[in-house]
Design a protein around this motif. Structure first.
Motif, PDB file in Angstrom:
ATOM      1  N   TYR A 139       0.820  -1.213   0.000  1.00 15.75           N
ATOM      2  CA  TYR A 139       0.000   0.000   0.000  1.00 15.75           C
ATOM      3  C   TYR A 139       0.858   1.270   0.000  1.00 15.75           C
ATOM      4  N   ALA A 140       2.149   1.092  -0.251  1.00 16.64           N
ATOM      5  CA  ALA A 140       3.053   2.249  -0.365  1.00 16.64           C
ATOM      6  C   ALA A 140       3.935   2.079  -1.595  1.00 16.64           C
ATOM      7  N   PHE A 161      -7.782  -6.170  -2.611  1.00 12.50           N
ATOM      8  CA  PHE A 161      -6.756  -5.135  -2.693  1.00 12.50           C
ATOM      9  C   PHE A 161      -7.462  -3.830  -3.044  1.00 12.50           C
ATOM     10  N   HIS A 162      -7.478  -2.875  -2.118  1.00  8.16           N
ATOM     11  CA  HIS A 162      -8.242  -1.639  -2.280  1.00  8.16           C
ATOM     12  C   HIS A 162      -7.295  -0.459  -2.484  1.00  8.16           C
ATOM     13  N   ARG A 163      -7.322   0.096  -3.663  1.00  4.46           N
ATOM     14  CA  ARG A 163      -6.482   1.271  -3.946  1.00  4.46           C
ATOM     15  C   ARG A 163      -6.863   2.458  -3.065  1.00  4.46           C
ATOM     16  N   ALA A 164      -8.106   2.467  -2.581  1.00  6.54           N
ATOM     17  CA  ALA A 164      -8.537   3.555  -1.701  1.00  6.54           C
ATOM     18  C   ALA A 164      -7.751   3.560  -0.388  1.00  6.54           C
ATOM     19  N   ALA A 165      -7.110   2.441  -0.068  1.00  7.07           N
ATOM     20  CA  ALA A 165      -6.335   2.365   1.173  1.00  7.07           C
ATOM     21  C   ALA A 165      -4.871   2.729   0.969  1.00  7.07           C
ATOM     22  N   ALA A 166      -4.475   3.036  -0.254  1.00  8.33           N
ATOM     23  CA  ALA A 166      -3.072   3.335  -0.530  1.00  8.33           C
ATOM     24  C   ALA A 166      -2.613   4.580   0.231  1.00  8.33           C
ATOM     25  N   ASN A 167      -1.400   4.482   0.786  1.00 11.12           N
ATOM     26  CA  ASN A 167      -0.738   5.588   1.476  1.00 11.12           C
ATOM     27  C   ASN A 167      -1.463   6.064   2.736  1.00 11.12           C
ATOM     28  N   ARG A 337      -7.368   8.700   6.607  1.00 11.20           N
ATOM     29  CA  ARG A 337      -6.277   9.250   5.795  1.00 11.20           C
ATOM     30  C   ARG A 337      -5.747  10.550   6.401  1.00 11.20           C
ATOM     31  N   ALA A 338      -6.641  11.319   7.030  1.00 12.75           N
ATOM     32  CA  ALA A 338      -6.231  12.580   7.660  1.00 12.75           C
ATOM     33  C   ALA A 338      -5.549  12.348   9.001  1.00 12.75           C
ATOM     34  N   ALA A 346      -7.022  -2.664   9.640  1.00 11.79           N
ATOM     35  CA  ALA A 346      -6.965  -1.661   8.592  1.00 11.79           C
ATOM     36  C   ALA A 346      -7.732  -2.094   7.354  1.00 11.79           C
ATOM     37  N   VAL A 347      -8.232  -1.111   6.618  1.00 11.99           N
ATOM     38  CA  VAL A 347      -8.893  -1.371   5.340  1.00 11.99           C
ATOM     39  C   VAL A 347      -7.861  -1.940   4.359  1.00 11.99           C
ATOM     40  N   GLY A 348      -8.256  -2.948   3.616  1.00 13.20           N
ATOM     41  CA  GLY A 348      -7.382  -3.531   2.606  1.00 13.20           C
ATOM     42  C   GLY A 348      -6.551  -4.699   3.069  1.00 13.20           C
ATOM     43  N   ASN A 349      -6.707  -5.108   4.323  1.00 10.43           N
ATOM     44  CA  ASN A 349      -5.926  -6.231   4.833  1.00 10.43           C
ATOM     45  C   ASN A 349      -6.208  -7.533   4.084  1.00 10.43           C
TER      46      ASN A 349
END
Length: 559
Positions: A139-140, A161-167, A337-338, A346-349
């Motif tokens: 995710y990074a 795999f959720h791109r919304a969870a990236a970074n 994210r903020a 976590a989301v995307g695990n």
């Protein structure tokens, strides 16, 4: 494995210790274990955890065997019925086919020696650390993909795999706050990892309630053993959740987010909230404003720092996933994210516990930790790879075929038991969607004596230990959820397929502290602190919204 000749009691005719002989002399031994090693039983080569191949009793089970062998069948039945009544009276249930049922608890516990548990614990900790590193990576920067260690399309093709969870970087770097690692013991007695559960692993409530109920109904068993306690799980979980909050949260507010009373694991959600002394909330109790999550309470709005969610990603945030979801909180992912709230797990695990990604975990351990895996996987054939797919298609009648996105024991095909039509249909499905299937050899899960009618018979078991990561260390609850396949010969232990459970005893080492030993009064649910403002529920749900709660029963990791 060839069994020696058996005595009338169903045990082998080799020499036994004096304690064994005295136990066998009683009518209880002859009755309870009569025919335990029937020559025509299914899966007779399985590793039995109480009895060695020569009929002798394995060391961790000697005290337990000596305690139950003289027991009359009627007494054992009476205590077993008492266990069932205790569960029914406490409302400890799960949902099966839309009906609430008590989770069957077998009266004979599963025992694990201290030295063996030490090895298991180290292997579980190693695995959790490697998977944490993998999730932080994908995710990074995705270095493991750039280095060609695992294929990029393996990650990007994963449904979870959720791109919304990236970074989204958690304050203390923890994404797997709770892990459930499913283990089996093969024919040689070797523990192997069957799968990883990193999203919303369930079942720990049964671990605690199994122990508490066993201690009440069968207290005399605990006087012969030094059994490690399991009642402090909630304190470890709360410490990990509070440690996950942003550094500027001096006194973090933690909540447990449940889909609601229609969810099959609602009992667990409410139990954990009570024991941690935090609020149990539904999506309608929370809202986001300016990327901050608030809880409606009888005293007004209160900011929430950590959400221990028991809701799947798809239902968690209607702005990012299912737009019609009423179970989650709109905007919660932006708040994470903020850095204003932490979502645990976590989301995307889900990309980390994908059944195909599972086959690469030993490689991850070497890549991220530079260590050799301490716990081996079950041998697995990946249908998305041409040569392995060919092997599966050629020998499907000898293998177990599993859907990559399956859970709860659904969709599994046991090749040796399948009809020609079922095998033909499976081959077509593999050809149409190679990414969607894996295959494994038929593993004879180990067996433990289990009460069947008025006797004890071998039944297959697995084990789900629970690990909690607070960012400093990974705590593994001593034991875990032992699930048992109750139908004769069945290898499917899931409750949705008729399975039950056993209390899991990890024996304490001779030098362990007395506070770490089971006293029979640990783990009682605690009321929330008086200072905790009660949540004020939002609008009542409609019938359609209640149905959406029930959809969460399909979440991965259900017991």
């Amino acid at each position: 494995m060839k069994r020696p000749a058996k005595t009338r009691a169903g045990r082998t005719g080799t020499a036994r210790s004096q304690s064994d002989k005295s136990a066998a002399a009683s009518n209880g031994d002859a009755a309870l274990f009569d025919g335990y090693f029937q020559p025509d039983r299914q899966h007779q080569d399985a590793f039995d955890e109480m009895f060695a191949a020569d009929g002798g009793i394995r060391a961790p089970y000697r005290a337990l065997h000596d305690a139950i062998a003289p027991t009359a069948a009627a007494d054992l039945t009476a205590r077993s019925e008492a266990l069932d009544r205790a569960y029914a009276d406490q409302g400890i249930t799960f949902s099966l086919s839309g009906q609430e049922r008590t989770f069957p608890l077998d009266i004979v516990p599963r025992v694990i020696a201290a030295s063996e548990w030490s090895r298991l614990r180290r292997g579980i900790v190693q695995r959790v650390k490697a998977l944490e590193a993998f999730l932080a990576d994908v995710y990074a920067d995705g270095q493991i993909v750039r280095d060609g260690v695992i294929p990029r399309r393996l990650v990007t093709s994963c449904e979870h795999f959720h791109r919304a969870a990236a970074n989204i970087t958690p304050p203390n770097g923890v994404r797997i706050h709770v892990a459930g690692i499913d283990l089996i013991r093969d024919e040689e007695g070797t523990f192997r990892v069957l799968e990883d559960n990193l999203r919303c692993p369930s079942g720990v409530s049964y671990v605690m309630e199994n122990r508490r109920t066993m201690a009440r109904v069968f207290p005399d068993l605990f006087t012969r053993q030094r059994v490690r306690a399991v009642g402090d799980y909630a304190s470890h979980l709360l410490r990990a959740l509070r440690a996950a909050a942003a550094p500027n949260a001096a006194d973090p507010v933690v909540v447990v987010l449940t889909p609601g009373v229609f969810n099959s694991a609602y009992f667990e959600h409410s139990l954990l909230a009570r024991q941690m002394g935090v609020e149990l909330v539904e999506g309608r109790d929370l809202f986001c404003r300016d990327s901050v999550v608030y809880m409606r309470t009888t005293e007004g709005e209160q900011q929430v720092d950590v959400i221990y969610r028991r809701i799947d990603d798809d239902f968690l945030d209607p702005l990012q996933f299912k737009p019609d979801s009423v179970l989650g909180v709109a905007g919660v992912l932006n708040a994470a994210r903020a850095g204003n709230v932490v979502i645990a797990n976590a989301v995307g695990n889900g990309v980390g516990d994908d059944k195909l990604v599972y086959t690469y975990v030993p490689t991850m351990i070497q890549y991220y930790l530079n260590e050799r895996p301490l716990l081996p996987n079950v041998s697995t054939f990946r249908c998305w790879l041409g040569d392995e797919r060919t092997h599966v298609l050629d020998r499907l009648e000898e293998l177990v075929l599993k859907p990559v996105e399956g859970s709860g024991g659904y969709g599994i095909l046991f090749g040796p038991n399948a009809t020609a039509k079922e095998l033909a249909n499976a081959r077509r499905e593999i050809q149409a969607d190679p990414r969607g299937w894996i295959a494994q050899p038929v593993v004879q899960l180990s067996t433990v004596p289990t009460k069947v009618a008025d006797q004890l018979q071998p039944r297959h078991v697995d084990l789900r230990p629970f690990a909690v990561n607070d960012g400093e260390e990974v705590f593994v609850l001593p034991g875990g959820l032992t699930r048992v396949a109750l139908p004769s010969g069945s290898l499917v232990v899931n409750s949705s397929q008729g399975g039950g459970s056993k209390d899991t005893w990890v024996l304490a080492s001779s030098g362990s502290a007395k506070s770490d030993r089971e006293l029979g009064a640990r783990g009682l649910a605690k009321a929330p602190p008086a200072s905790s403002p009660a949540a004020e529920h939002g609008p009542e749900l409609t019938a359609g919204q209640q149905q959406q709660q029930q959809q969460q029963q399909q979440q991965r990791g259900s017991a």
